[in-house]
Design an enzyme around this catalytic site. Structure first.
Site, PDB file in Angstrom:
ATOM      1  N   ALA A  41     -64.600 -20.632   6.426  1.00  0.00           N
ATOM      2  CA  ALA A  41     -64.185 -20.740   7.824  1.00  0.00           C
ATOM      3  C   ALA A  41     -63.331 -21.998   7.961  1.00  0.00           C
ATOM      4  CB  ALA A  41     -65.402 -20.821   8.729  1.00  0.00           C
ATOM      5  N   ASP A  69     -60.721 -17.378   6.312  1.00  0.00           N
ATOM      6  CA  ASP A  69     -60.351 -16.968   7.661  1.00  0.00           C
ATOM      7  C   ASP A  69     -60.303 -18.213   8.550  1.00  0.00           C
ATOM      8  OD1 ASP A  69     -59.791 -15.489   9.903  1.00  0.00           O
ATOM      9  OD2 ASP A  69     -61.606 -14.288   9.852  1.00  0.00           O
ATOM     10  N   ARG A 124     -71.220 -11.608  12.912  1.00  0.00           N
ATOM     11  CA  ARG A 124     -70.746 -10.422  12.219  1.00  0.00           C
ATOM     12  C   ARG A 124     -70.945 -10.514  10.707  1.00  0.00           C
ATOM     13  NH1 ARG A 124     -65.329  -9.916  14.653  1.00  0.00           N
ATOM     14  NH2 ARG A 124     -64.615 -10.925  12.776  1.00  0.00           N
ATOM     15  N   ARG A 125     -71.021 -11.727  10.169  1.00  0.00           N
ATOM     16  CA  ARG A 125     -71.129 -11.912   8.717  1.00  0.00           C
ATOM     17  C   ARG A 125     -72.528 -11.574   8.225  1.00  0.00           C
ATOM     18  NH1 ARG A 125     -67.921 -16.659   9.754  1.00  0.00           N
ATOM     19  NH2 ARG A 125     -69.705 -18.037   9.682  1.00  0.00           N
ATOM     20  N   PRO A 148     -51.527  -9.671  14.617  1.00  0.00           N
ATOM     21  CA  PRO A 148     -51.639 -10.440  15.852  1.00  0.00           C
ATOM     22  C   PRO A 148     -53.093 -10.723  16.220  1.00  0.00           C
ATOM     23  CG  PRO A 148     -51.077  -8.158  16.322  1.00  0.00           C
ATOM     24  CD  PRO A 148     -51.081  -8.287  14.842  1.00  0.00           C
ATOM     25  N   GLY A 170     -61.708 -22.861  10.950  1.00  0.00           N
ATOM     26  CA  GLY A 170     -61.695 -23.333  12.333  1.00  0.00           C
ATOM     27  C   GLY A 170     -62.695 -24.453  12.541  1.00  0.00           C
ATOM     28  N   HIS A 186     -67.768 -14.483  15.028  1.00  0.00           N
ATOM     29  CA  HIS A 186     -67.519 -14.344  13.589  1.00  0.00           C
ATOM     30  C   HIS A 186     -68.810 -14.585  12.799  1.00  0.00           C
ATOM     31  CE1 HIS A 186     -63.038 -14.050  13.035  1.00  0.00           C
ATOM     32  NE2 HIS A 186     -63.120 -14.279  14.334  1.00  0.00           N
ATOM     33  N   SER A 192     -56.470  -8.072  16.661  1.00  0.00           N
ATOM     34  CA  SER A 192     -55.979  -6.820  16.085  1.00  0.00           C
ATOM     35  C   SER A 192     -57.004  -6.135  15.199  1.00  0.00           C
ATOM     36  CB  SER A 192     -54.720  -7.102  15.263  1.00  0.00           C
ATOM     37  OG  SER A 192     -55.019  -7.989  14.192  1.00  0.00           O
ATOM     38  N   GLY A 193     -58.019  -6.885  14.739  1.00  0.00           N
ATOM     39  CA  GLY A 193     -59.005  -6.342  13.817  1.00  0.00           C
ATOM     40  C   GLY A 193     -58.850  -6.877  12.406  1.00  0.00           C
TER      41      GLY A 193
END
Length: 193
Positions: free
Chosen positions: A38, A89, A59-60, A14, A40, A56, A17-18
């Site tokens: 990516a 993702d 974090r990469r 979901p 999106g 995101h 959620s991680g």
């Protein structure tokens, strides 16, 4: 049951959620260079969406190569960068881009992606959203999205060497804990008349 591809990993769960962090962790430990795909599409008018994209990005690791839309996911899976793992993702945002396709065109695109994933020798980690645990969407495009993504995830799950469910910050390896759902409920009998 089709043979699994040990290079293919599906991570689902979901929202919040991680699952993306788990995918990034697995990718960082593959021992190969990573191409982050990516799916999106940025929307400067939607600040909340832009904040998610930025989170995101931050974090990469800087040494990961990033591909952003527009991109041809099928072609990328057919010919991934040499000696590189793909972290895609996410499948949901990719599926959403093609809701206007009629069913035959969508099935053709889906089959092309599945055929590429069956034979890839490069590590591929796919992140997908679980969208079927809530109420049935009240509008046709929501139901179409839910159905297409759910069916695609089942197909990829049947191919993947490893499938994880991530929820509440915990990753469960479904390939170790679960059993694949048969492709037909009654494989040795004729369908009811």
């Amino acid at each position: 049951m089709p043979p699994t591809n040990p290079h293919l990993t599906l991570i689902t769960g979901p929202s919040r959620s991680g699952k993306s962090r788990w995918a990034e962790y697995l990718a960082a430990n593959l021992g190969v260079s990573i191409t982050y795909v990516a799916t999106g599409i940025p929307d400067p008018a939607d600040q909340e969406w832009q904040a998610r994209i930025t989170q995101h990005q931050q974090r990469r690791p800087a040494h990961w190569h990033t591909l952003e839309p527009p991109l041809d996911l099928v072609a990328l899976c057919q010919q991934p960068p040499p000696n590189s793992g793909l972290l895609i993702d996410s499948l949901g945002t990719w599926v959403a881009q093609f809701l206007a396709l009629d069913n035959p065109a969508w099935l053709n695109m889906q089959n092309q992606l599945l055929n590429a994933l069956k034979i890839t020798a490069n590590p591929v980690i796919l992140v997908a959203e679980e969208v079927g645990w809530g109420v049935v969407p009240a509008y046709p495009s929501g139901r179409l999205f839910r159905d297409r993504l759910g069916e695609l995830m089942q197909e990829i799950g049947a191919l993947a060497g490893c499938v994880y469910l991530v929820t509440g910050g915990w990753a469960l390896n479904l390939t170790q804990l679960g059993q694949p759902v048969p492709r037909a409920a009654f494989p040795d009998s004729a369908p009811p008349a």
